[in-house]
Each structure stands twice: as structure tokens, then as C-alpha cells.
Scaffold this active site. Sequence first.
Site, mmCIF file in Angstrom:
data_model
loop_
_atom_site.group_PDB
_atom_site.id
_atom_site.type_symbol
_atom_site.label_atom_id
_atom_site.label_comp_id
_atom_site.label_asym_id
_atom_site.label_seq_id
_atom_site.Cartn_x
_atom_site.Cartn_y
_atom_site.Cartn_z
ATOM 1 N N LYS A 140 29.431 -14.460 22.148
ATOM 2 C CA LYS A 140 30.400 -13.630 23.183
ATOM 3 C C LYS A 140 29.927 -12.779 24.016
ATOM 4 O O LYS A 140 27.954 -12.487 24.214
ATOM 5 C CB LYS A 140 31.136 -13.120 22.129
ATOM 6 C CG LYS A 140 32.300 -12.005 22.514
ATOM 7 C CD LYS A 140 33.297 -11.348 21.125
ATOM 8 C CE LYS A 140 33.705 -10.902 21.579
ATOM 9 N NZ LYS A 140 34.950 -10.057 20.230
ATOM 10 N N SER A 213 39.283 -11.139 19.818
ATOM 11 C CA SER A 213 38.625 -10.467 21.620
ATOM 12 C C SER A 213 37.703 -11.422 21.534
ATOM 13 O O SER A 213 36.750 -12.184 22.683
ATOM 14 C CB SER A 213 37.802 -8.987 21.635
ATOM 15 O OG SER A 213 37.307 -9.091 20.360
ATOM 16 N N SER A 237 39.309 -9.924 15.689
ATOM 17 C CA SER A 237 38.702 -11.065 16.981
ATOM 18 C C SER A 237 37.973 -11.634 16.564
ATOM 19 O O SER A 237 37.812 -12.568 17.076
ATOM 20 C CB SER A 237 37.855 -9.656 17.793
ATOM 21 O OG SER A 237 38.599 -8.658 18.026
#
Length: 545
Positions: A140, A213, A237
Site C-alpha cells: 500500500k 482505504s 480499510s
Amino acid sequence: MASLTIPTGDTTYTEKVQAVKIRLESSIPASLRLSSSILADFPLDVTGIPQLCGLLTSSELAITELDATTVCKRIAEGNLSAVEVVTAFGKRAAVAHQLTQCLTDYFLDEGIAQAQELDEYYKREGKVIGPLHGLPVSIKDHMPIKGRWGSGGFLSNLELSKEDCDMTAILRQLGAVFYVKTNQPQGIFALESTSFYGRTLNPHNLHLTPGGSSGGEGALIAMKGSCIGVGSDVGGSIRAPSAHCGIYGICPTALTMPTHDYIWYQNGQDGVHLSTGPMCRSAQDMATFLQALASTEPHLLDPKLIPLSFDLPDLSQRKLRVGIMTHDQTVVPHPPTSRALQLAREKLSAAPNLEVVDYQAYDHAVGYALAHEMYMEDGGKTFRRMLKEGGEDILPLGGWVTGLQPIKDHDAIEMWQLHDKRDSFRRAYSDYWNKIGCDVVLCPPFAGTASRHDTAKYWSYTAIWNLLDYPGAVFPTGLKVDPAIDEVPPSYAALGDKDLENYKLYADDPSVFKGAPISLQLVAKRFNDGLLLAALNVIEGIVKG
């Protein structure tokens, strides 16, 4: 090409974003570009395009069908090389990005060079360097990899990272190979993934979001451009994008996995702790990842971490007590999710090794409100400052989060009071759970399946467990939305305004959600991560059997 929707901003912002986009798009070589005929006309479900585009060989396609545990096993046995594996996943990642806009950085050449070093070590020493030797791991965007780009969700904190963060350093030590980084939302604070890099799309249905997210991870893994990646979770997320994309993901008990030096903008905020963990292609992969990381004893490196074993207990000699929570007393999930949960209840109730009980949500509305107030104890002031420093306009979901009531700028005494309310809620909730006596609770991971873009405004099905710091894992049921089956009830009595708003998101046009994966969430009490993983193995086998 997927939608390149990006936030707007001032002239300087626009110029910088254009340069960022050029840098990313130019990193994908011409040899891995999809043909103009494919880009001109592709279906809403693009998961089949990698097999049809002609850019991957049959052996590369076969490699990308493997989960992470199997990849590690075959490399350790000498049946696959690290170079073969990262090349296959790297090529498929390039295809995935052109269809879903899931990446923020692409550096396959570096991944291949790293893999070559591992192959040479294996040839020389006759053994692997660590349990993740040669495993390609997607990362990420806000987790630094030395020499690669990363951000905390704003243009103003975009950086070329000087060092690995603890997570990537440990993964590298274990033998993992890095080749891509993935998209996240503005401020890393939405169950959507639109940033200055663009809007990430759900590969099962491009009209829908992959969630956030960690939505770039969700889309990439669903496209099999990665078999495992690292996400982070403070309100859903990891679990929301895993659910929306039909993959596996776990939000472990917080402070058990390394997070030091993640790029962030609220350092020291501890009302709700950030958790970090794997998103992947099988339940076994979650255990493989967590056990490998835990074996390095990361708490000796970072004193804020809590040592925890992720070993799975043997559940074969006792009945597992499973609570079923159909809704949270505020918002009833959409018909597809309710269908999957009902089917799961029927199968689990018939299983001889389980005891199934109803689980009524305990004051989830109160806990959800507490969580949202603690996400931005400064009233969103820092979030807005970060936007201003980059000349960046706020996106709809960012505006919704920072405009929530009773969000306010708390002074120190008000923060103490708020944290005291949290602790009292945690104690009351624990007492309630203990009274019911569940080992785990099976529940929805979201108030529906993947949602339309910019509509994911209800986080309670995941955020409540972040507030409590209860680990939660998401798994696909194998079912998908079928509007012909998942019909809107002829008469619907809403539980309240939030429920009515959520109901309309589906009822107004169920056909929009066609083909979206349907997933479920399993939750255990704090520090019971091993029990959670073991229970998931049992429950998934029954639900999908």
C-alpha cells in the site's frame, strides 16, 4: 484506459499531479500495454482480460493462479524460481492497472533484480533465505520502500522514501520481493480509493468501488496481479476492499504487526489504533503472512508492539460457539448480503461441530459515533491543512468525514473524557460478549456489497471492531449479486434515516450491483487472532461446502 478521475486543485497542484501521472504511466513498458482494441471495448467485469490479452504466457498465467502459500512452497522445493514468479505477477499487475487504475508505483525491473539475488542464494546455499523467499508482495502506498514513491494520501506528503519502514524491512528479511505499490484515498480516510493518482475501479464491476482505504490492493489481488499484499485498517480499510473485491483479508489485533514509519499525518493519535495485515487469495495465506512476521519478534524492534502468537488452536475436540449478527440495529445490509448470511446460518446450524446462537449488536450506534469522533480529535484541522499545503481540493467523502457531527477540535481534557468513554464502552461490550459466550461472531463486512463511487458513508460494520480492537477477517462466500434473486422487499420498514438512505442505494437500481462478490466477516475478541483464523477454516469450509 480506466477512469483517470482525480481531485482538482490550484495551478501548482494540477502541474505536479500531471507529472506524477506521467511518471507512473511511463513506468509500464510498451511491451505490456494492452491493445487499442481491448482498451476501446471491454466489459464491466474485467477479471478475464489477463487470460485473453495475449501478454502473458500459459505458464505465467498458471503461476498467477497460485496463492501465496503455494508460491512459497514451490519456490522452496525448487519447482519455481523467484524471477519466474515476480515476472508473471508483475506482467499481470501492469494489465490490472490499465483496467482498474490500482497502482501508484511500478518497478518490475527492481523486483526482478531482487529475485535474481534470491535465486542465486538458493542455488548457492541449497535453501531459502526465509519463509517468504521469492514471494512477490504488493505494498500500500503509505508504507515506505527505500527508493520508491509513497504518500500519506495527500500531494503535500508525497515523498521518495529514503529507507524501508519496519514492515517492508522485515518482509525483505523474510525473502519477500517488491514490485508495485497500490492506490489509496485522499488522506487514507475513506472506504473508496480516489487520490491524486486517480480513481481505482472494482474489477468485478467497473461501476463500483473496490473499497478503501486499501482499495488498490483489493483491485490488484482480485485481478491476480498479486497473490498477497499489505493493507492497513483503522475503520475497515482492509476488510471493506477485501469484501468488495472477493478476496481474503484480516485486520489483526492492533499493535501486533509493525507500523513504524508509515507515512501518516496524525502521528500520536491513539483514540483508535491503526492495524496492518495481509490481503490475499486464501485463508491459509493470512496465517502464512502473520506467522512469518511474528516469527521475527517485531516487538523487540518497536517497543510499542505487543508480542502475540498467531498459532491456530485445535478446534476438533470441542464445539465452536458462533454468534450470527444479521444487522447492527441501525442499518440493515442490502438483500445480497442478507441472503449470504441466511444461507450461512442454515449451513452452520446443521453442522454437528458448531453451536449457533443469535447475536444482537450491543450499542453499535454509540460505539460508531465514538469511533468517528476519535478519528479526527482535532476536528479535521490537520486533514484540511494537508490539503491546503498541496493546493488540493477536498473530495466528497473527505468532506463528509471531516464534516461529521459531533466532530470538534478537542482540548486535552475533552480528549481524556472521550478516551474514558471509549474504555468504558470497551468494558461494557466485553461483559456483553462474555455473557453470550461466543467464540466468534459472523456478520456483514459492510452495509451491502461493493458500493457506487462516493457513496460509502456507513462504516459501522467494520469501525465498531476497530474501536473495540477486536480482530476481524473477511472471506468470499463464492456468491455474487444477482438482481433477479436479490429482490428489493415489496414493503420495507426502515429502522431510521440512515437505514432508509442505505436501502435506497440498492433499491433505486439493483442492476448496478450485478456480479459484485458477496463476502462475510468473522470477528473474535482482542488477542484471539489465532482462534479467529482457526474458526474461519472451519466456518468457511461449511459455508462454501
